[in-house]
Design a protein around this motif. Structure first.
Motif, PDB file in Angstrom:
ATOM      1  N   SER A   2       0.802  -1.217   0.000  1.00  0.00           N
ATOM      2  CA  SER A   2       0.000   0.000   0.000  1.00  0.00           C
ATOM      3  C   SER A   2       0.840   1.275   0.000  1.00  0.00           C
ATOM      4  O   SER A   2       0.349   2.330  -0.382  1.00  0.00           O
ATOM      5  CB  SER A   2      -0.952   0.003   1.192  1.00  0.00           C
ATOM      6  N   ASN A   3       2.078   1.198   0.436  1.00  0.00           N
ATOM      7  CA  ASN A   3       2.912   2.398   0.428  1.00  0.00           C
ATOM      8  C   ASN A   3       3.972   2.338  -0.673  1.00  0.00           C
ATOM      9  O   ASN A   3       4.960   3.047  -0.624  1.00  0.00           O
ATOM     10  CB  ASN A   3       3.570   2.615   1.792  1.00  0.00           C
ATOM     11  N   LEU A   5       4.837   2.205  -4.981  1.00  0.00           N
ATOM     12  CA  LEU A   5       4.424   2.366  -6.369  1.00  0.00           C
ATOM     13  C   LEU A   5       5.267   1.424  -7.210  1.00  0.00           C
ATOM     14  O   LEU A   5       6.494   1.418  -7.098  1.00  0.00           O
ATOM     15  CB  LEU A   5       4.651   3.803  -6.847  1.00  0.00           C
ATOM     16  N   HIS A  53       3.541  10.171  -8.165  1.00  0.00           N
ATOM     17  CA  HIS A  53       2.589   9.101  -7.860  1.00  0.00           C
ATOM     18  C   HIS A  53       3.046   8.218  -6.700  1.00  0.00           C
ATOM     19  O   HIS A  53       2.302   7.346  -6.249  1.00  0.00           O
ATOM     20  CB  HIS A  53       2.352   8.227  -9.098  1.00  0.00           C
ATOM     21  N   PRO A  55       3.428   7.121  -3.098  1.00  0.00           N
ATOM     22  CA  PRO A  55       2.679   7.490  -1.892  1.00  0.00           C
ATOM     23  C   PRO A  55       3.555   8.263  -0.900  1.00  0.00           C
ATOM     24  O   PRO A  55       4.777   8.061  -0.834  1.00  0.00           O
ATOM     25  CB  PRO A  55       2.261   6.138  -1.298  1.00  0.00           C
ATOM     26  N   ASP A  56       2.921   9.146  -0.121  1.00  0.00           N
ATOM     27  CA  ASP A  56       3.643   9.876   0.924  1.00  0.00           C
ATOM     28  C   ASP A  56       4.357   8.889   1.826  1.00  0.00           C
ATOM     29  O   ASP A  56       3.788   7.874   2.244  1.00  0.00           O
ATOM     30  CB  ASP A  56       2.673  10.722   1.754  1.00  0.00           C
ATOM     31  N   GLY A  58       6.351   6.751   1.059  1.00  0.00           N
ATOM     32  CA  GLY A  58       6.374   5.440   0.425  1.00  0.00           C
ATOM     33  C   GLY A  58       7.625   5.215  -0.396  1.00  0.00           C
ATOM     34  O   GLY A  58       8.600   5.959  -0.293  1.00  0.00           O
TER      35      GLY A  58
END
Length: 105
Positions: A2-3, A5, A53, A55-56, A58
């Motif tokens: 989820s974290n 790309l 793109h 994630p913060d 991430g």
């Protein structure tokens, strides 16, 4: 995942789609940078767009690479394709001594 790309730059050949599909199954959809022999089409602008793109807090997993065929008889660089009689070269730049730039000049 989820974290993270997933970003890919795989060869355009259909042989690379299975790997891309498998990675998508693990990491979700990917940011496709394109690729001929795995070299990204996206350039500086595309990499910048990819970066926004992520994630913060991430990470980005960047997968790149060409493909090399393997014929049924074990010949490296050749491939039988379903529905096509021709046993074709399947190695592009990856087995060539030329650089990607030299091949297209």
């Amino acid at each position: 995942p989820s974290n993270k790309l997933l970003a890919t730059s795989l060869c355009c050949d259909e042989l690379a789609r299975q790997l891309e599909d498998d990675l998508n199954g693990i990491y979700g959809n990917n940011f496709n940078l394109g690729g001929l022999a795995g070299f990204p089409f996206a350039g500086k602008t595309g990499f910048g767009n990819m970066a926004i793109h992520i994630p913060d807090n991430g990470h980005c997993l960047l997968i790149y690479g060409p493909h090399v065929g393997l014929a049924a008889d074990g010949t490296i660089g050749k491939l039988e394709r379903a529905g096509i009689e021709l046993i074709d070269n399947c190695y592009a730049i990856s087995m060539s001594k030329a650089s990607p730039i030299d091949m297209y000049q």
